[in-house]
Design a protein around this motif. Structure first.
Motif, short mmCIF file in Angstrom:
data_model
loop_
_atom_site.label_atom_id
_atom_site.label_comp_id
_atom_site.label_asym_id
_atom_site.label_seq_id
_atom_site.Cartn_x
_atom_site.Cartn_y
_atom_site.Cartn_z
N VAL A 29 119.63 -71.04 -3.51
CA VAL A 29 119.15 -70.47 -4.77
C VAL A 29 119.56 -71.42 -5.89
O VAL A 29 120.71 -71.80 -5.99
N ASP A 30 118.59 -71.79 -6.74
CA ASP A 30 118.94 -72.68 -7.84
C ASP A 30 119.34 -71.88 -9.08
O ASP A 30 119.27 -70.65 -9.10
N ARG A 31 119.77 -72.57 -10.12
CA ARG A 31 120.25 -71.90 -11.33
C ARG A 31 119.18 -71.02 -11.98
O ARG A 31 119.48 -69.95 -12.47
N ALA A 32 117.96 -71.47 -11.99
CA ALA A 32 116.88 -70.70 -12.61
C ALA A 32 116.65 -69.39 -11.85
O ALA A 32 116.48 -68.33 -12.46
N GLN A 33 116.67 -69.46 -10.52
CA GLN A 33 116.50 -68.24 -9.73
C GLN A 33 117.67 -67.29 -9.95
O GLN A 33 117.48 -66.08 -10.06
N LEU A 34 118.87 -67.84 -10.01
CA LEU A 34 120.05 -67.01 -10.24
C LEU A 34 119.99 -66.36 -11.62
O LEU A 34 120.31 -65.17 -11.77
N ALA A 35 119.55 -67.09 -12.62
CA ALA A 35 119.40 -66.55 -13.97
C ALA A 35 118.39 -65.40 -13.97
O ALA A 35 118.59 -64.37 -14.63
N ASN A 36 117.32 -65.55 -13.20
CA ASN A 36 116.32 -64.48 -13.09
C ASN A 36 116.92 -63.21 -12.50
O ASN A 36 116.62 -62.10 -12.94
N VAL A 37 117.75 -63.38 -11.49
CA VAL A 37 118.40 -62.23 -10.87
C VAL A 37 119.31 -61.53 -11.88
O VAL A 37 119.31 -60.30 -11.98
N TYR A 38 120.09 -62.29 -12.65
CA TYR A 38 120.96 -61.68 -13.66
C TYR A 38 120.15 -60.95 -14.73
O TYR A 38 120.53 -59.87 -15.17
N GLU A 39 119.05 -61.53 -15.15
CA GLU A 39 118.19 -60.86 -16.13
C GLU A 39 117.67 -59.54 -15.58
O GLU A 39 117.66 -58.52 -16.28
N LEU A 40 117.26 -59.55 -14.34
CA LEU A 40 116.76 -58.32 -13.71
C LEU A 40 117.87 -57.27 -13.64
O LEU A 40 117.65 -56.10 -13.95
N ARG A 41 119.07 -57.70 -13.26
CA ARG A 41 120.20 -56.76 -13.18
C ARG A 41 120.49 -56.14 -14.54
O ARG A 41 120.78 -54.95 -14.63
N LEU A 42 120.44 -56.94 -15.61
CA LEU A 42 120.68 -56.40 -16.95
C LEU A 42 119.70 -55.28 -17.27
O LEU A 42 120.09 -54.23 -17.80
N GLU A 43 118.45 -55.49 -16.95
CA GLU A 43 117.43 -54.49 -17.23
C GLU A 43 117.60 -53.25 -16.35
O GLU A 43 117.55 -52.13 -16.84
N LEU A 44 117.80 -53.46 -15.07
CA LEU A 44 117.94 -52.34 -14.15
C LEU A 44 119.19 -51.52 -14.43
O LEU A 44 119.14 -50.28 -14.46
N GLU A 45 120.31 -52.19 -14.63
CA GLU A 45 121.57 -51.47 -14.83
C GLU A 45 121.58 -50.72 -16.16
O GLU A 45 122.05 -49.58 -16.23
N GLY A 46 121.03 -51.34 -17.21
CA GLY A 46 120.94 -50.66 -18.50
C GLY A 46 120.03 -49.45 -18.42
O GLY A 46 120.34 -48.38 -18.94
N GLY A 47 118.90 -49.61 -17.77
CA GLY A 47 117.95 -48.50 -17.61
C GLY A 47 118.54 -47.38 -16.77
O GLY A 47 118.37 -46.20 -17.07
N ALA A 48 119.26 -47.75 -15.71
CA ALA A 48 119.89 -46.74 -14.86
C ALA A 48 120.95 -45.97 -15.63
O ALA A 48 121.07 -44.74 -15.50
N ALA A 49 121.72 -46.66 -16.45
CA ALA A 49 122.75 -46.00 -17.26
C ALA A 49 122.11 -45.04 -18.27
O ALA A 49 122.60 -43.93 -18.47
N ALA A 50 121.00 -45.46 -18.88
CA ALA A 50 120.31 -44.59 -19.84
C ALA A 50 119.78 -43.33 -19.16
O ALA A 50 119.93 -42.22 -19.68
#
Length: 88
Positions: A29-50
């Motif tokens: 996994v390259d840095r760009a792919q890893l950054a995409n995963v972190y962006e997705l986690r931010l959205e999912l985790e924030g939405g789940a918390a809400a």
């Protein structure tokens, strides 16, 4: 290690030799792919918390109050409260 005090903020009280999260180069996994995963986690985790906040009930609030009380019991010696901090 970071020490937090209500009304005073957070202070770094010790440093580690760690350089943060490190991902082995052997996983394919390259840095760009890893950054995409972190962006997705931010959205999912924030939405789940809400959603959890909107759907909470009295039992959920009681469980949160119990967890906070357990953490508060270890404010002066945070190393003794780690198990409460990471409990599910």
């Amino acid at each position: 290690m970071i020490q937090s005090r209500q009304g005073s903020g957070s202070t770094v009280v010790s440093r580690t030799g760690a350089q943060g999260v490190q991902v082995s180069s052997g996983i394919g996994v390259d840095r760009a792919q890893l950054a995409n995963v972190y962006e997705l986690r931010l959205e999912l985790e924030g939405g789940a918390a809400a959603l959890a906040a909107l759907r909470r009930n009295a039992a959920d609030l009681a469980a949160m109050a119990e967890a906070l009380a357990a953490l508060e019991a270890h404010l002066e010696h945070p190393e003794q409260g780690v198990e409460h901090d990471v409990a599910t």
